[in-house]
Motif scaffolding. Structure first.
Motif, PDB file in Angstrom:
ATOM      1  N   ASP A 230       0.860  -1.187   0.000  1.00 34.02           N
ATOM      2  CA  ASP A 230       0.000   0.000   0.000  1.00 34.02           C
ATOM      3  C   ASP A 230       0.899   1.242   0.000  1.00 34.02           C
ATOM      4  N   PRO A 231       1.064   1.914  -1.143  1.00 31.93           N
ATOM      5  CA  PRO A 231       1.997   3.045  -1.228  1.00 31.93           C
ATOM      6  C   PRO A 231       1.452   4.365  -0.681  1.00 31.93           C
ATOM      7  N   SER A 232       0.256   4.390  -0.137  1.00 33.49           N
ATOM      8  CA  SER A 232      -0.363   5.659   0.262  1.00 33.49           C
ATOM      9  C   SER A 232       0.435   6.404   1.331  1.00 33.49           C
ATOM     10  N   LEU A 233       1.207   5.701   2.159  1.00 36.14           N
ATOM     11  CA  LEU A 233       1.998   6.353   3.199  1.00 36.14           C
ATOM     12  C   LEU A 233       3.037   7.298   2.584  1.00 36.14           C
ATOM     13  N   ILE A 234       3.500   6.991   1.395  1.00 39.95           N
ATOM     14  CA  ILE A 234       4.484   7.867   0.728  1.00 39.95           C
ATOM     15  C   ILE A 234       3.900   9.272   0.572  1.00 39.95           C
ATOM     16  N   PHE A 235       2.638   9.359   0.187  1.00 41.07           N
ATOM     17  CA  PHE A 235       2.012  10.667  -0.031  1.00 41.07           C
ATOM     18  C   PHE A 235       1.805  11.415   1.284  1.00 41.07           C
ATOM     19  N   VAL A 236       1.478  10.678   2.342  1.00 45.97           N
ATOM     20  CA  VAL A 236       1.338  11.298   3.661  1.00 45.97           C
ATOM     21  C   VAL A 236       2.697  11.836   4.110  1.00 45.97           C
ATOM     22  N   MET A 237       3.742  11.023   3.941  1.00 42.67           N
ATOM     23  CA  MET A 237       5.090  11.456   4.334  1.00 42.67           C
ATOM     24  C   MET A 237       5.555  12.643   3.496  1.00 42.67           C
ATOM     25  N   LEU A 238       5.292  12.616   2.209  1.00 40.84           N
ATOM     26  CA  LEU A 238       5.675  13.734   1.340  1.00 40.84           C
ATOM     27  C   LEU A 238       4.979  15.016   1.792  1.00 40.84           C
ATOM     28  N   GLY A 239       3.707  14.928   2.104  1.00 42.29           N
ATOM     29  CA  GLY A 239       2.981  16.099   2.611  1.00 42.29           C
ATOM     30  C   GLY A 239       3.570  16.602   3.916  1.00 42.29           C
ATOM     31  N   ALA A 240       3.943  15.677   4.808  1.00 42.49           N
ATOM     32  CA  ALA A 240       4.539  16.065   6.084  1.00 42.49           C
ATOM     33  C   ALA A 240       5.901  16.729   5.880  1.00 42.49           C
ATOM     34  N   VAL A 241       6.690  16.207   4.952  1.00 40.63           N
ATOM     35  CA  VAL A 241       8.008  16.802   4.674  1.00 40.63           C
ATOM     36  C   VAL A 241       7.840  18.210   4.116  1.00 40.63           C
ATOM     37  N   LEU A 242       6.895  18.398   3.221  1.00 34.77           N
ATOM     38  CA  LEU A 242       6.679  19.735   2.647  1.00 34.77           C
ATOM     39  C   LEU A 242       6.226  20.732   3.705  1.00 34.77           C
ATOM     40  N   VAL A 243       5.322  20.317   4.568  1.00 33.19           N
ATOM     41  CA  VAL A 243       4.877  21.195   5.659  1.00 33.19           C
ATOM     42  C   VAL A 243       6.042  21.489   6.600  1.00 33.19           C
ATOM     43  N   GLY A 244       6.832  20.462   6.901  1.00 35.42           N
ATOM     44  CA  GLY A 244       7.998  20.649   7.763  1.00 35.42           C
ATOM     45  C   GLY A 244       9.016  21.607   7.169  1.00 35.42           C
ATOM     46  N   LEU A 245       9.284  21.466   5.879  1.00 36.41           N
ATOM     47  CA  LEU A 245      10.226  22.380   5.221  1.00 36.41           C
ATOM     48  C   LEU A 245       9.722  23.817   5.269  1.00 36.41           C
ATOM     49  N   ALA A 246       8.445  24.000   5.025  1.00 32.98           N
ATOM     50  CA  ALA A 246       7.869  25.351   5.097  1.00 32.98           C
ATOM     51  C   ALA A 246       7.988  25.894   6.517  1.00 32.98           C
ATOM     52  N   GLY A 247       7.719  25.049   7.504  1.00 32.70           N
ATOM     53  CA  GLY A 247       7.836  25.469   8.899  1.00 32.70           C
ATOM     54  C   GLY A 247       9.257  25.853   9.257  1.00 32.70           C
ATOM     55  N   PHE A 248      10.242  25.058   8.840  1.00 34.35           N
ATOM     56  CA  PHE A 248      11.635  25.391   9.127  1.00 34.35           C
ATOM     57  C   PHE A 248      12.056  26.673   8.422  1.00 34.35           C
ATOM     58  N   TYR A 249      11.530  26.907   7.228  1.00 34.30           N
ATOM     59  CA  TYR A 249      11.851  28.148   6.521  1.00 34.30           C
ATOM     60  C   TYR A 249      11.332  29.354   7.298  1.00 34.30           C
ATOM     61  N   VAL A 250      10.093  29.276   7.752  1.00 39.22           N
ATOM     62  CA  VAL A 250       9.504  30.381   8.524  1.00 39.22           C
ATOM     63  C   VAL A 250      10.277  30.589   9.821  1.00 39.22           C
ATOM     64  N   VAL A 251      10.588  29.508  10.517  1.00 38.58           N
ATOM     65  CA  VAL A 251      11.294  29.601  11.795  1.00 38.58           C
ATOM     66  C   VAL A 251      12.705  30.151  11.600  1.00 38.58           C
ATOM     67  N   SER A 252      13.353  29.807  10.500  1.00 40.32           N
ATOM     68  CA  SER A 252      14.728  30.270  10.274  1.00 40.32           C
ATOM     69  C   SER A 252      14.808  31.791  10.141  1.00 40.32           C
ATOM     70  N   LYS A 253      13.718  32.437   9.866  1.00 40.44           N
ATOM     71  CA  LYS A 253      13.679  33.891   9.712  1.00 40.44           C
ATOM     72  C   LYS A 253      13.334  34.598  11.023  1.00 40.44           C
ATOM     73  N   ARG A 254      13.092  33.823  12.085  1.00 35.21           N
ATOM     74  CA  ARG A 254      12.645  34.405  13.356  1.00 35.21           C
ATOM     75  C   ARG A 254      13.694  34.196  14.439  1.00 35.21           C
ATOM     76  N   SER A 255      13.640  35.019  15.462  1.00 36.25           N
ATOM     77  CA  SER A 255      14.521  34.850  16.617  1.00 36.25           C
ATOM     78  C   SER A 255      13.727  34.489  17.873  1.00 36.25           C
ATOM     79  N   LYS A 256      12.404  34.621  17.811  1.00 33.65           N
ATOM     80  CA  LYS A 256      11.533  34.274  18.938  1.00 33.65           C
ATOM     81  C   LYS A 256      10.348  33.470  18.416  1.00 33.65           C
ATOM     82  N   THR A 257       9.677  32.772  19.350  1.00 32.75           N
ATOM     83  CA  THR A 257       8.478  32.044  18.962  1.00 32.75           C
ATOM     84  C   THR A 257       7.362  33.042  18.645  1.00 32.75           C
TER      85      THR A 257
END
Length: 147
Positions: free
Chosen positions: A43-70
């Motif tokens: 069942d390859p469906s987990l690949i799509f869930v993981m890909l979505g999680a990686v993309l959200v994570g990358l976006a989150g790290f990009y936003v956080v990298s521009k900040r100095s506080k929460t």
């Protein structure tokens, strides 16, 4: 007031994460085991869930990298360690073996536990026991804090 809003937002994000796990089927161990069964009914469906999680994570790290506080003004702690250690490799192997045997990792196991699945109860109990064993017997492996 900020503290209470911060706690509420953390709760809301956790609920959203749990819903995502339920909707995607990732709280169902059979779905995970189906993904890991390469020679059977894969069942390859987990690949799509993981890909979505990686993309959200990358976006989150990009936003956080521009900040100095929460977002609520607290100190922002980003891990800096990148070394691969023996305890990290051993822990990864144990995590992967547990995931492959049970079909759970911690987040989905807690969601399944909340839904009343007995297998999730056994997994969470074993996970907590493993965390306690690690805390008591392997604390000497800790290096400098990664924050």
């Amino acid at each position: 007031m900020k503290k209470h809003f911060g706690l509420f937002s953390q709760y809301a994000i956790g609920v959203l994460f749990g819903w995502g796990l339920i909707i995607s089927g990732m709280s169902n161990p059979q779905k995970i085991l189906g993904f890991l069964d390469l020679s059977g009914n894969w069942d390859p469906s987990l690949i799509f869930v993981m890909l979505g999680a990686v993309l959200v994570g990358l976006a989150g790290f990009y936003v956080v990298s521009k900040r100095s506080k929460t977002f609520f003004g607290g100190a922002l702690h980003i891990p800096t360690r990148r070394d691969i250690t023996k305890p990290l490799l051993i822990g990864s192997l144990i995590f992967g073996a547990g995931w492959g045997i049970a079909g759970f990792c911690p987040g989905p196991a807690l969601v399944a536990l909340g839904a009343g699945h007995l297998k999730a109860f056994v997994f969470v109990a074993a996970m907590l026991a493993g965390m306690e064993i690690c805390e008591r017997f392997f604390a000497g492996y800790r290096g400098k804090p990664s924050l």
